[in-house]
Design an enzyme around this catalytic site. Structure first.
Site, PDB file in Angstrom:
ATOM      1  N   GLU A   1      -6.302  -7.510  -0.064  1.00  0.00           N
ATOM      2  CA  GLU A   1      -6.483  -7.204   1.217  1.00  0.00           C
ATOM      3  C   GLU A   1      -7.928  -6.562   1.582  1.00  0.00           C
ATOM      4  O   GLU A   1      -8.241  -5.721   0.733  1.00  0.00           O
ATOM      5  CB  GLU A   1      -5.501  -6.295   1.695  1.00  0.00           C
ATOM      6  CG  GLU A   1      -5.158  -6.503   3.199  1.00  0.00           C
ATOM      7  CD  GLU A   1      -4.231  -5.582   3.661  1.00  0.00           C
ATOM      8  OE1 GLU A   1      -2.866  -5.833   3.518  1.00  0.00           O
ATOM      9  OE2 GLU A   1      -4.553  -4.553   4.273  1.00  0.00           O
TER      10      GLU A   1
ATOM     11  N   GLU B   1       0.725  -1.240  -0.086  1.00  0.00           N
ATOM     12  CA  GLU B   1       0.121  -0.165  -0.006  1.00  0.00           C
ATOM     13  C   GLU B   1       0.673   1.379   0.040  1.00  0.00           C
ATOM     14  O   GLU B   1       1.125   1.727   0.879  1.00  0.00           O
ATOM     15  CB  GLU B   1      -0.827   0.034   1.264  1.00  0.00           C
ATOM     16  CG  GLU B   1      -2.012  -1.092   1.181  1.00  0.00           C
ATOM     17  CD  GLU B   1      -3.201  -0.862   2.447  1.00  0.00           C
ATOM     18  OE1 GLU B   1      -2.848   0.029   3.331  1.00  0.00           O
ATOM     19  OE2 GLU B   1      -3.990  -1.749   2.340  1.00  0.00           O
TER      20      GLU B   1
HETATM   21  C1  IDC Z   1      -2.814  -3.729  10.579  1.00  0.00           C
HETATM   22  C2  IDC Z   1      -2.797  -4.633  11.511  1.00  0.00           C
HETATM   23  C3  IDC Z   1      -2.752  -4.275  13.045  1.00  0.00           C
HETATM   24  C4  IDC Z   1      -1.333  -3.575  13.062  1.00  0.00           C
HETATM   25  C5  IDC Z   1      -1.188  -2.411  11.982  1.00  0.00           C
HETATM   26  C6  IDC Z   1       0.097  -1.873  11.805  1.00  0.00           C
HETATM   27  O1  IDC Z   1      -4.263  -5.223  11.513  1.00  0.00           O
HETATM   28  O2  IDC Z   1      -2.780  -5.038  13.938  1.00  0.00           O
HETATM   29  O3  IDC Z   1      -0.931  -2.954  14.374  1.00  0.00           O
HETATM   30  O4  IDC Z   1      -1.602  -3.113  10.614  1.00  0.00           O
HETATM   31  O5  IDC Z   1       1.184  -2.911  11.380  1.00  0.00           O
HETATM   32  C7  IDC Z   1      -3.775  -1.928   6.073  1.00  0.00           C
HETATM   33  C8  IDC Z   1      -2.449  -2.765   5.973  1.00  0.00           C
HETATM   34  C9  IDC Z   1      -2.668  -3.641   7.120  1.00  0.00           C
HETATM   35  C10 IDC Z   1      -3.265  -3.119   8.390  1.00  0.00           C
HETATM   36  C11 IDC Z   1      -4.741  -3.086   8.028  1.00  0.00           C
HETATM   37  C12 IDC Z   1      -5.598  -2.537   9.011  1.00  0.00           C
HETATM   38  O6  IDC Z   1      -2.052  -3.330   4.800  1.00  0.00           O
HETATM   39  O7  IDC Z   1      -1.224  -3.986   7.045  1.00  0.00           O
HETATM   40  O8  IDC Z   1      -3.137  -4.066   9.199  1.00  0.00           O
HETATM   41  N1  IDC Z   1      -4.904  -2.203   6.855  1.00  0.00           N
HETATM   42  O9  IDC Z   1      -5.194  -1.356   9.517  1.00  0.00           O
HETATM   43  N2  IDC Z   1      -4.191  -1.251   4.724  1.00  0.00           N
HETATM   44  C13 IDC Z   1      -5.744  -0.792   5.208  1.00  0.00           C
HETATM   45  C14 IDC Z   1      -5.906  -1.382   6.515  1.00  0.00           C
END
Ligand code: IDC
Length: 331
Positions: free
Chosen positions: A257, A169
């Site tokens: 995702e 992303e």
């Molecule tokens: C989130 C995880 C969370 C973690 C955070 C930071 O769910 O536990 O603390 O990342 O690392 C994304 C990302 C994905 C995110 C997810 C939710 O690709 O890594 O995971 N998210 O925030 N993009 C949109 C949402």
């Protein structure tokens, strides 16, 4: 006369046994052990579609790990097998965060290879995800990405099931034209030095939301798909419109995702928004993998936080998000 009758009975018996042996039972067993890759082979991109080796439209229905540095225990063969056999999952996405502070290093690279090995043994597709997130600009770790993808492509060039996702992303002050497209060109070229055909997924601006922007100037290379990510609690009609625009312009999109939680990966679940998204994805034959395979105490986790099993989950082990998703994927 009696002889003839005996002979006829014996022939009938032989036929029955042969059909029994070579027919339903053993073939079914072999197929179950071999998994989806045995039936569908290497995938390719054709127009907006992903197609299998028979030229038929194909949809990945997958699960993404959480960051494999934090939840390495879910990268195990029994887990993938449960997902395949019980929940109709044909794809595993291995999310490898790319900052050292988030666990990036030789140990997680090894974990990726372990994950690819299990998926391959089970005949499942596998997405190797270079999980660009907090750094925003994929060029920040471009040298490492080049080295990593060269290594992977060399190793997996003969595999039919490996898909490369080169930047999860991109976000912050980066645009498609200035930062992401040049990065993608470099990494695609690097992969293609070894692997001429594997599907490559390219992230899009604004946390992989702006597929409509990319649709105006996609890469010229073959077998490329573009990532669209959504969290149904936050991303609704406005984001769906971006997908519709991109699709109508002929951009091949893949949802590597998504969740029905909000964009933080937590908060209330929005099933009705999620259902709308799924209908749209199915209508467009778009592949998807859900975030995430872990029991973290956050609503996007597919496993209940009170469940410590790392495979063999039954309905009572699933979180509400897990129940919702696997109800859709299981056959
Ligand atoms: C989130 C995880 C969370 C973690 C955070 C930071 O769910 O536990 O603390 O990342 O690392 C994304 C990302 C994905 C995110 C997810 C939710 O690709 O890594 O995971 N998210 O925030 N993009 C949109 C949402």
């Amino acid at each position: 006369m009696r002889r003839i009758r005996q002979l006829a009975v014996s022939i009938l018996l032989i036929i029955t046994l042969t059909v029994g042996m070579t027919g339903t039972v053993p073939v079914g067993t072999v197929r179950a052990a071999a998994g989806p890759v045995a039936g569908h082979g290497a995938l390719r991109v054709s127009g907006t579609d992903l197609k299998d080796s028979h030229g038929r439209k194909f949809q990945l229905k997958g699960v993404s790990t959480h960051g494999i540095a934090w939840f390495p225990q879910y990268v195990n063969k029994a887990a993938f097998k449960t997902l395949r056999d019980r929940y109709g999952i044909n794809t595993i996405r291995l999310a490898m965060y790319t900052n050292k502070s988030e666990g990036y290093g030789p140990a997680v690279e090894k974990k990726v290879q372990e994950g690819v090995k299990y998926a391959t043994q089970l005949g499942m597709y596998v997405i190797i995800d270079w999980h660009v997130l907090s750094e925003g600009n994929p060029n920040k770790h471009k040298a490492q990405a080049k080295r990593f993808f060269a290594k992977m492509a060399k190793k997996y060039k003969k595999h039919k099931n490996v898909i490369y996702e080169i930047c999860n992303e991109p976000n912050g002050n980066v645009t498609w034209e200035k930062q992401i497209k040049p990065y993608a060109k470099t990494i695609v070229k690097q992969i293609r030095r070894y692997d001429k055909k594997a599907v490559i997924v390219v992230g899009t601006p604004t946390w992989s939301q702006d597929v409509d922007v990319v649709a105006n100037s996609p890469l010229k290379a073959k077998n490329i798909m573009y990532a669209l990510h959504f969290y149904a609690g936050t991303h609704k009609e406005w984001n769906q419109q971006k997908l519709k625009t991109a699709y109508k312009k002929g951009l091949p999109v893949i949802v590597t995702e998504f969740s029905i939680s909000d964009a933080s990966g937590n908060g209330a679940l929005d099933k009705s928004s999620g259902n709308k998204w799924m209908r749209l994805l199915n209508r467009y034959n778009i592949s998807y993998t859900s975030w995430s395979l872990c029991n973290k105490n956050e609503s996007s986790a597919l496993i209940k936080s009170s469940c410590n099993k790392t495979s063999g989950w039954t309905a009572k082990d699933l979180s509400p998000a897990g129940k919702w998703y696997f109800n859709k994927t299981k056959k």
